[in-house]
Enzyme design. Structure first.
Site, PDB file in Angstrom:
ATOM      1  N   VAL A  44       0.846  -1.203   0.000  1.00  0.00           N
ATOM      2  CA  VAL A  44       0.000   0.000   0.000  1.00  0.00           C
ATOM      3  C   VAL A  44       0.877   1.247   0.000  1.00  0.00           C
ATOM      4  O   VAL A  44       0.625   2.197  -0.739  1.00  0.00           O
ATOM      5  CB  VAL A  44      -0.945  -0.006   1.230  1.00  0.00           C
ATOM      6  CG1 VAL A  44      -1.654   1.330   1.372  1.00  0.00           C
ATOM      7  CG2 VAL A  44      -1.956  -1.130   1.117  1.00  0.00           C
ATOM      8  N   LYS A  54       2.463  11.565  -1.210  1.00  0.00           N
ATOM      9  CA  LYS A  54       3.507  12.585  -1.047  1.00  0.00           C
ATOM     10  C   LYS A  54       3.847  13.245  -2.382  1.00  0.00           C
ATOM     11  O   LYS A  54       4.202  14.423  -2.429  1.00  0.00           O
ATOM     12  CB  LYS A  54       4.754  11.985  -0.412  1.00  0.00           C
ATOM     13  CG  LYS A  54       4.757  12.090   1.104  1.00  0.00           C
ATOM     14  CD  LYS A  54       3.919  11.067   1.805  1.00  0.00           C
ATOM     15  CE  LYS A  54       2.727  11.463   2.548  1.00  0.00           C
ATOM     16  NZ  LYS A  54       1.931  10.412   3.133  1.00  0.00           N
ATOM     17  N   GLU A 200     -14.851  15.565  11.959  1.00  0.00           N
ATOM     18  CA  GLU A 200     -14.006  14.773  12.872  1.00  0.00           C
ATOM     19  C   GLU A 200     -14.789  14.489  14.151  1.00  0.00           C
ATOM     20  O   GLU A 200     -15.384  15.375  14.742  1.00  0.00           O
ATOM     21  CB  GLU A 200     -12.699  15.541  13.154  1.00  0.00           C
ATOM     22  CG  GLU A 200     -11.884  15.050  14.340  1.00  0.00           C
ATOM     23  CD  GLU A 200     -11.464  13.584  14.272  1.00  0.00           C
ATOM     24  OE1 GLU A 200     -10.982  13.138  13.226  1.00  0.00           O
ATOM     25  OE2 GLU A 200     -11.649  12.874  15.290  1.00  0.00           O
ATOM     26  N   ASP A 309       1.594  -3.293  10.013  1.00  0.00           N
ATOM     27  CA  ASP A 309       0.229  -2.898  10.402  1.00  0.00           C
ATOM     28  C   ASP A 309      -0.541  -4.035  11.057  1.00  0.00           C
ATOM     29  O   ASP A 309      -1.383  -3.806  11.924  1.00  0.00           O
ATOM     30  CB  ASP A 309      -0.567  -2.415   9.171  1.00  0.00           C
ATOM     31  CG  ASP A 309      -0.071  -1.077   8.647  1.00  0.00           C
ATOM     32  OD1 ASP A 309       0.967  -0.597   9.144  1.00  0.00           O
ATOM     33  OD2 ASP A 309      -0.713  -0.514   7.740  1.00  0.00           O
ATOM     34  N   HIS A 441      24.311  26.935   9.686  1.00  0.00           N
ATOM     35  CA  HIS A 441      23.433  28.110   9.656  1.00  0.00           C
ATOM     36  C   HIS A 441      23.420  28.692   8.244  1.00  0.00           C
ATOM     37  O   HIS A 441      24.472  28.750   7.624  1.00  0.00           O
ATOM     38  CB  HIS A 441      23.960  29.155  10.646  1.00  0.00           C
ATOM     39  CG  HIS A 441      23.176  30.442  10.604  1.00  0.00           C
ATOM     40  ND1 HIS A 441      21.951  30.578  11.208  1.00  0.00           N
ATOM     41  CD2 HIS A 441      23.463  31.638  10.014  1.00  0.00           C
ATOM     42  CE1 HIS A 441      21.506  31.808  10.993  1.00  0.00           C
ATOM     43  NE2 HIS A 441      22.399  32.472  10.277  1.00  0.00           N
TER      44      HIS A 441
END
Ligand code: NAI
Length: 472
Positions: A44, A54, A200, A309, A441
């Protein structure tokens, strides 16, 4: 029935857990058979999950970034969406990766058999008309989207699998479930032009993640989506004659009806145990259908292992891969065990959110003492450049030992940045180990060091007023 060869290791399921297990076992000298009902390897995750989603999220992020550039003096025309080309971009990536895995299998002489495997006993499987005998079996058969009860069987009701086919861009889309899949795909469809609403069940989106980490995402989604209905659930869906769906949504006070062109159901996933005829073995499953395993990924049957899973949450590809390697190593006689201190979670939305180890929610629920090092990205030059000043990096430290207990990040590349906190956690690092590591940086990665400096009080990129002593 055809009697097949006898195998040292048979792996059922060729997802990121299964193929990792098969390849590792082969590398350790075992004769390995890998079985999947899908002829394309990768499961999957590669074919209908992580990778295609993605790829689409990359497109939606670029559209969003291009929009932002208009405010800094670079104005693009509105995007011209060619669904056919988007689909082929996504499918090309999948095919390239499928082919790569098949080549890796071939190079290792891991044999592949396409077909649904079901157990005949603790030592035998059936695939089509072939009886397969094995010394050891690793079950890696994954999970499938859960559905809510009483939904009509209708082509306008999508799961993550069908939503990723990108058959059309509906004018309106209701996403049921404000978890990982719902929000990732909701953002994709929104960027491509759909008016997206989310319903939700719980009182917040991405339940489980700390609210300070989800806050910048929620703020963005409130602008991007038509509506976000929390503490609400879908009680009924009716198919209308014009192909649209009438949805009844109940909140604490009332039930309202809405009409949507498409509905995406993203309310979690369930283990694929029912396909395996597991009752023909002595493998124990729990009340939710997950296979119970120990730290060696071994089931209640000593030569049958399970990973990914199918053994429970978190249902994440990287957890499956790690467990797959453990199972393969144990089968091969190595002293491996699933002893990872933490599994990172990432939601690849814009902004991305990620966390690892202990969350503040969990610490508070379990009464675990912690102190925070938090660095707001408003003080990061790189974040400013990327229009990501709302981001944040935080690390939870043990107040006594100063060791890392967990961490959370929100902002672009949060899923990459979290790896450093995961490494610190896994290595037993303390705040000083992180803050004294020289970070380049300007990067977003240096916000991890800054969070540790915030905890230590050594930060120079911000001014933290000293607490006044009583006699001052
Ligand atoms: P999820 O568990 O993340 O979210 C499901 C949401 O649906 C929850 O917030 C739940 O409260 C809500 N819900 C459940 N029943 C409902 C109802 N009847 N009405 C309204 N809301 C309801 O599950 P999701 O998003 O389906 O993902 C499944 C699995 O796949 C997860 O375990 C996830 O970790 C994994 N996954 C991971 C990704 C990543 O790592 N970025 C991407 C996609 C999936």
């Amino acid at each position: 029935m055809v009697e097949n060869k006898h195998w040292d290791v048979v792996v059922v399921g060729a997802g990121p857990g299964g193929y990792a297990a098969a390849f590792r076992a082969s590398d350790l000298g075992k004769k390995v058979l890998l079985i999947d009902r899908d002829k394309a390897l990768g499961g999957v995750c590669l074919n209908r999950g992580c990778i295609p989603s993605k790829a689409l999220l990359h497109i939606s992020k670029v559209i969003d970034d291009a929009n932002h550039l208009s405010s800094v003096g670079v104005v693009f025309d509105a995007p011209n969406i060619d669904l056919e080309k988007i689909r082929s971009y996504k499918n090309k990536i999948i095919t390239q990766l499928n082919t790569g895995i098949a080549q890796l299998a071939k190079a290792r002489k891991v044999e592949f058999l396409c077909g649904a495997a079901s157990f005949l006993s603790n030592n035998q499987l059936l695939v089509k008309d072939k009886k397969i005998s094995f010394e050891n079996c690793i079950i890696a058969s994954g999970s499938t989207s859960s559905m809510i009860p009483n939904l009509p069987d209708h082509p306008s009701i999508l799961t993550s699998r069908t939503a990723l086919n990108l058959d059309c861009i509906p004018g309106s889309l209701l996403v049921i479930g404000g978890g990982v899949i719902g929000l990732e795909l909701g953002q994709v469809y929104s960027a491509l032009g759909s008016k997206v609403s989310v319903v939700e069940f719980m009182s917040e989106l991405i339940p489980g993640a700390d609210t300070d980490i989800t806050k910048p995402l929620v703020r963005k989604l409130k602008k991007q989506f038509e509506s976000i209905m929390l503490s609400s659930k879908v009680v009924k869906v009716e198919a209308l004659d014009n192909g649209e769906l009438k949805v009844f949504i109940e909140n604490k006070k009332e039930t309202n009806t809405y009409v949507f062109e498409r509905v995406l159901v993203a309310v979690g996933r369930k283990p694929n145990t029912d396909l395996l005829n597991i009752e023909n073995t002595d493998v124990k499953i729990d009340e939710n259908g997950f296979i119970s395993v120990d730290v060696y990924q071994r089931t209640s049957v000593k030569n049958i292992y399970a990973i990914g899973d199918i053994v429970g949450n978190p249902m994440l590809a990287h957890k499956a891969t790690h467990e797959g390697k453990v199972a393969a190593e144990v089968v091969s006689g190595l002293s491996s065990a699933m002893d990872a201190r933490a599994i990172p979670s990432v939601v690849y939305t814009d902004p991305e959110i990620a966390w690892v180890g202990l969350t503040e929610n969990e610490a508070q629920e379990q009464g675990i003492k912690y102190e925070l090092g938090e660095f707001p990205w408003a003080a990061s030059g790189k974040a400013m450049i990327l229009n990501a000043s709302q981001g944040k990096t935080k690390i939870l430290f043990d107040p006594e030992t100063k060791h890392v207990l967990g961490g959370g990040v929100v902002g672009p590349s949060a899923g990459d940045i979290i790896s450093e906190i995961a490494l610190a956690l896994e290595m037993g690092s303390d705040a000083e180990d992180i803050s004294l590591t020289v970070h380049p940086h300007p990067t977003l990665g240096e916000t991890v060091a800054s969070a540790a400096e915030m905890f230590e009080g050594t930060i120079t990129d911000l001014f933290i007023p000293k607490k006044k002593k009583k006699n001052d």
